[in-house]
Design a protein around this motif. Structure first.
Motif, PDB file in Angstrom:
ATOM      1  N   PRO A  48      53.682  54.365  27.488  1.00  0.00           N
ATOM      2  CA  PRO A  48      53.778  53.293  26.510  1.00  0.00           C
ATOM      3  C   PRO A  48      52.567  52.388  26.605  1.00  0.00           C
ATOM      4  CG  PRO A  48      55.290  52.934  28.345  1.00  0.00           C
ATOM      5  CD  PRO A  48      54.737  54.311  28.504  1.00  0.00           C
ATOM      6  N   MET A  49      51.906  52.142  25.479  1.00  0.00           N
ATOM      7  CA  MET A  49      50.618  51.465  25.494  1.00  0.00           C
ATOM      8  C   MET A  49      50.771  49.978  25.223  1.00  0.00           C
ATOM      9  SD  MET A  49      47.576  52.168  26.110  1.00  0.00           S
ATOM     10  CE  MET A  49      45.850  51.783  25.785  1.00  0.00           C
ATOM     11  N   ARG A  50      49.891  49.180  25.817  1.00  0.00           N
ATOM     12  CA  ARG A  50      49.895  47.744  25.587  1.00  0.00           C
ATOM     13  C   ARG A  50      49.079  47.428  24.327  1.00  0.00           C
ATOM     14  NH1 ARG A  50      51.454  44.393  29.332  1.00  0.00           N
ATOM     15  NH2 ARG A  50      52.357  45.283  31.203  1.00  0.00           N
ATOM     16  N   PRO A  51      49.595  46.616  23.413  1.00  0.00           N
ATOM     17  CA  PRO A  51      48.898  46.346  22.162  1.00  0.00           C
ATOM     18  C   PRO A  51      47.489  45.805  22.366  1.00  0.00           C
ATOM     19  CG  PRO A  51      51.155  45.518  22.079  1.00  0.00           C
ATOM     20  CD  PRO A  51      50.909  45.965  23.478  1.00  0.00           C
ATOM     21  N   SER A  52      47.260  45.019  23.437  1.00  0.00           N
ATOM     22  CA  SER A  52      45.966  44.370  23.610  1.00  0.00           C
ATOM     23  C   SER A  52      44.832  45.357  23.825  1.00  0.00           C
ATOM     24  CB  SER A  52      46.028  43.403  24.805  1.00  0.00           C
ATOM     25  OG  SER A  52      46.339  44.110  25.992  1.00  0.00           O
ATOM     26  N   ARG A  53      45.127  46.586  24.224  1.00  0.00           N
ATOM     27  CA  ARG A  53      44.078  47.552  24.509  1.00  0.00           C
ATOM     28  C   ARG A  53      44.275  48.861  23.763  1.00  0.00           C
ATOM     29  NH1 ARG A  53      39.667  47.049  26.212  1.00  0.00           N
ATOM     30  NH2 ARG A  53      39.584  48.546  27.899  1.00  0.00           N
ATOM     31  N   ARG A  54      45.195  48.918  22.818  1.00  0.00           N
ATOM     32  CA  ARG A  54      45.617  50.177  22.211  1.00  0.00           C
ATOM     33  C   ARG A  54      44.466  50.966  21.591  1.00  0.00           C
ATOM     34  NH1 ARG A  54      50.345  52.220  20.250  1.00  0.00           N
ATOM     35  NH2 ARG A  54      51.455  50.279  20.621  1.00  0.00           N
ATOM     36  N   ASP A  55      43.667  50.333  20.794  1.00  0.00           N
ATOM     37  CA  ASP A  55      42.665  51.063  20.021  1.00  0.00           C
ATOM     38  C   ASP A  55      41.255  50.940  20.597  1.00  0.00           C
ATOM     39  OD1 ASP A  55      44.583  51.902  18.141  1.00  0.00           O
ATOM     40  OD2 ASP A  55      44.477  49.950  17.157  1.00  0.00           O
ATOM     41  N   GLN A  56      41.154  50.494  21.831  1.00  0.00           N
ATOM     42  CA  GLN A  56      39.849  50.299  22.425  1.00  0.00           C
ATOM     43  C   GLN A  56      39.494  51.443  23.367  1.00  0.00           C
ATOM     44  OE1 GLN A  56      39.203  46.290  23.916  1.00  0.00           O
ATOM     45  NE2 GLN A  56      40.923  45.545  22.716  1.00  0.00           N
ATOM     46  N   SER A  57      38.198  51.628  23.591  1.00  0.00           N
ATOM     47  CA  SER A  57      37.730  52.636  24.532  1.00  0.00           C
ATOM     48  C   SER A  57      37.643  52.022  25.913  1.00  0.00           C
ATOM     49  CB  SER A  57      36.348  53.147  24.104  1.00  0.00           C
ATOM     50  OG  SER A  57      36.426  53.766  22.837  1.00  0.00           O
ATOM     51  N   ALA A  58      37.694  52.877  26.923  1.00  0.00           N
ATOM     52  CA  ALA A  58      37.590  52.400  28.296  1.00  0.00           C
ATOM     53  C   ALA A  58      36.205  51.820  28.540  1.00  0.00           C
ATOM     54  CB  ALA A  58      37.855  53.551  29.261  1.00  0.00           C
ATOM     55  N   ILE A  59      36.154  50.735  29.317  1.00  0.00           N
ATOM     56  CA  ILE A  59      34.880  50.099  29.640  1.00  0.00           C
ATOM     57  C   ILE A  59      34.518  50.262  31.107  1.00  0.00           C
ATOM     58  CG2 ILE A  59      35.084  48.406  27.788  1.00  0.00           C
ATOM     59  CD1 ILE A  59      36.092  46.386  29.837  1.00  0.00           C
ATOM     60  N   HIS A  60      35.418  50.822  31.890  1.00  0.00           N
ATOM     61  CA  HIS A  60      35.204  50.928  33.327  1.00  0.00           C
ATOM     62  C   HIS A  60      34.108  51.933  33.665  1.00  0.00           C
ATOM     63  CE1 HIS A  60      36.211  50.717  37.567  1.00  0.00           C
ATOM     64  NE2 HIS A  60      36.216  52.029  37.607  1.00  0.00           N
ATOM     65  N   GLN A  61      33.249  51.573  34.610  1.00  0.00           N
ATOM     66  CA  GLN A  61      32.233  52.481  35.124  1.00  0.00           C
ATOM     67  C   GLN A  61      32.627  52.926  36.531  1.00  0.00           C
ATOM     68  OE1 GLN A  61      28.200  50.926  34.908  1.00  0.00           O
ATOM     69  NE2 GLN A  61      28.739  49.633  33.175  1.00  0.00           N
ATOM     70  N   PRO A  62      32.828  54.218  36.751  1.00  0.00           N
ATOM     71  CA  PRO A  62      33.198  54.674  38.098  1.00  0.00           C
ATOM     72  C   PRO A  62      32.083  54.394  39.096  1.00  0.00           C
ATOM     73  CG  PRO A  62      32.648  56.533  36.689  1.00  0.00           C
ATOM     74  CD  PRO A  62      32.692  55.331  35.806  1.00  0.00           C
ATOM     75  N   VAL A  63      32.452  53.995  40.296  1.00  0.00           N
ATOM     76  CA  VAL A  63      31.460  53.670  41.316  1.00  0.00           C
ATOM     77  C   VAL A  63      31.171  54.884  42.196  1.00  0.00           C
ATOM     78  CG1 VAL A  63      32.197  51.260  41.360  1.00  0.00           C
ATOM     79  CG2 VAL A  63      33.173  52.878  43.003  1.00  0.00           C
ATOM     80  N   LEU A  64      29.977  54.893  42.788  1.00  0.00           N
ATOM     81  CA  LEU A  64      29.573  55.910  43.766  1.00  0.00           C
ATOM     82  C   LEU A  64      29.721  57.331  43.222  1.00  0.00           C
ATOM     83  CD1 LEU A  64      31.215  54.294  46.939  1.00  0.00           C
ATOM     84  CD2 LEU A  64      28.784  54.288  46.331  1.00  0.00           C
ATOM     85  N   ALA A  65      29.484  57.506  41.934  1.00  0.00           N
ATOM     86  CA  ALA A  65      29.659  58.827  41.322  1.00  0.00           C
ATOM     87  C   ALA A  65      28.690  59.854  41.906  1.00  0.00           C
ATOM     88  CB  ALA A  65      29.472  58.725  39.805  1.00  0.00           C
ATOM     89  N   HIS A  66      27.449  59.463  42.106  1.00  0.00           N
ATOM     90  CA  HIS A  66      26.464  60.393  42.670  1.00  0.00           C
ATOM     91  C   HIS A  66      26.832  60.780  44.088  1.00  0.00           C
ATOM     92  CE1 HIS A  66      22.559  62.226  43.531  1.00  0.00           C
ATOM     93  NE2 HIS A  66      22.530  61.515  44.645  1.00  0.00           N
TER      94      HIS A  66
END
Length: 332
Positions: free
Chosen positions: A32-50
């Motif tokens: 179940p999705m929260r209305p405040s973020r429903r239609d937005q794309s993720a903004i998180h950047q994963p850390v230490l990916a390399h």
């Protein structure tokens, strides 16, 4: 477990499941999705990916659990390396983050399973799918930028919405409820033990005094109260309420107990001999717990003697990475 799948993999459903249910459910029912973020794309950047790419030592055909799949950033990279023939199981307590992961990973697919649950339930999740063990487990224990941006849960100091701080709002009590019912002694203990807050007693007293008139209901209220209560830390760039918010988040989500169970019970049970566990922590309480567990030579062989930290380039590009520490160990 690399190479061809173990017996039972072929019978493992590739549809999205909610842990505890035997039948597949629709996406809408799952997360179940929260209305405040429903239609937005993720903004998180994963850390230490390399660094993870190097230390996980992935290859096609491996079975990997991302125990904190979040928006799917790390998992996206993992999938690229374990295809073809691999299997990714992404687990997260937060239904909003699973929506982002589903979009990022194109799930459900034959090689991606997403499950809304705590990582302490990984043994049950695997047992339901007749998977005896996995080759890799990753757990990134940090708070996502997308959760910070969700004003409905109060992770940000400036949020005008409810002070909730739970990853899964369907279970347990919110931070605001905790602040309304706890004694000064209990609040002081939480701030001291979970936040290592030097002004824990003073802050607890201020909350008790304030709630007689106006109980704290929003993140902004709590942030302002703490700022007015404690002296500004000389030379610190952190918000004065940082440690209090950390402590409350740990308390309402039972985070330290869950981390202890992850490293002491779950990982030794599910990671096959020669497999790897990688854990990213963001504060000393978690890091000490992981360090202690990986020192058990009867279970683990540490890959890195000291925790891996972000490069200067990544710290500039992604300030959240500054406190990240990666520890990796091989199952004996």
């Amino acid at each position: 477990m690399s190479g061809e799948p173990e017996p039972g993999f072929g019978n493992c459903s590739r549809e999205v499941f909610v842990v505890g249910l035997v039948s597949p459910v629709s996406r809408a029912e799952s997360y179940p999705m929260r209305p405040s973020r429903r239609d937005q794309s993720a903004i998180h950047q994963p850390v230490l990916a390399h660094e993870l790419r190097e230390f996980l030592a992935l290859k096609p055909g491996l079975c990997v659990v991302d125990a904190t799949v979040g928006a799917g950033g790390h998992s996206h990279q993992i999938l690229e390396q374990i295809r073809p023939g691999g299997l990714l199981i992404g687990v997260d307590r937060d239904p909003m983050m699973l929506q982002f992961a589903e979009k990022e990973l194109g799930a459900p697919t034959k090689d991606v399973i997403l499950v809304q649950s705590s990582y302490v339930a990984i043994p049950d999740i695997l047992a339901e799918r007749k998977i005896a063990g996995v080759d890799r487990v990753l757990a990134d224990l940090g708070l996502s930028s997308d959760q910070l941006a969700d004003v409905s849960r109060g992770f940000s100091f400036h949020a005008a919405g409810p002070l909730d701080l739970r990853f899964d709002v369907s279970t347990g009590e919110s931070a605001a409820q905790l602040l309304r019912r706890a004694s000064a002694d209990e609040l002081s203990r939480i701030f001291r033990e979970y936040g290592e807050e030097p002004f824990s007693e003073r802050i607890a007293g201020a909350i008790i005094k304030s709630r007689r008139r106006t109980p704290v209901r929003t993140a902004r209220q709590l942030a302002d109260l703490v700022t007015d209560t404690v002296p500004r830390r000389r030379g610190s760039t952190k918000h004065p309420a940082t440690l209090v918010f950390q402590a409350l988040r740990i308390a309402v989500n039972d985070e330290l107990q869950q981390v202890s169970e992850l490293v002491d019970v779950v990982l030794p049970q599910v990671v096959v001999s020669g497999g790897r566990a990688a854990i990213i922590t963001f504060h000393s309480l978690e890091d000490r717990t992981v360090k202690r567990a990986f020192r058990d030579k009867s279970v683990w062989q540490p890959v890195n003697a000291k925790p891996v930290t972000a490069s200067s380039v990544e710290r500039r590009q992604n300030p959240r990475s500054r406190s990240a520490k990666l520890r990796v160990a091989v199952r004996v």
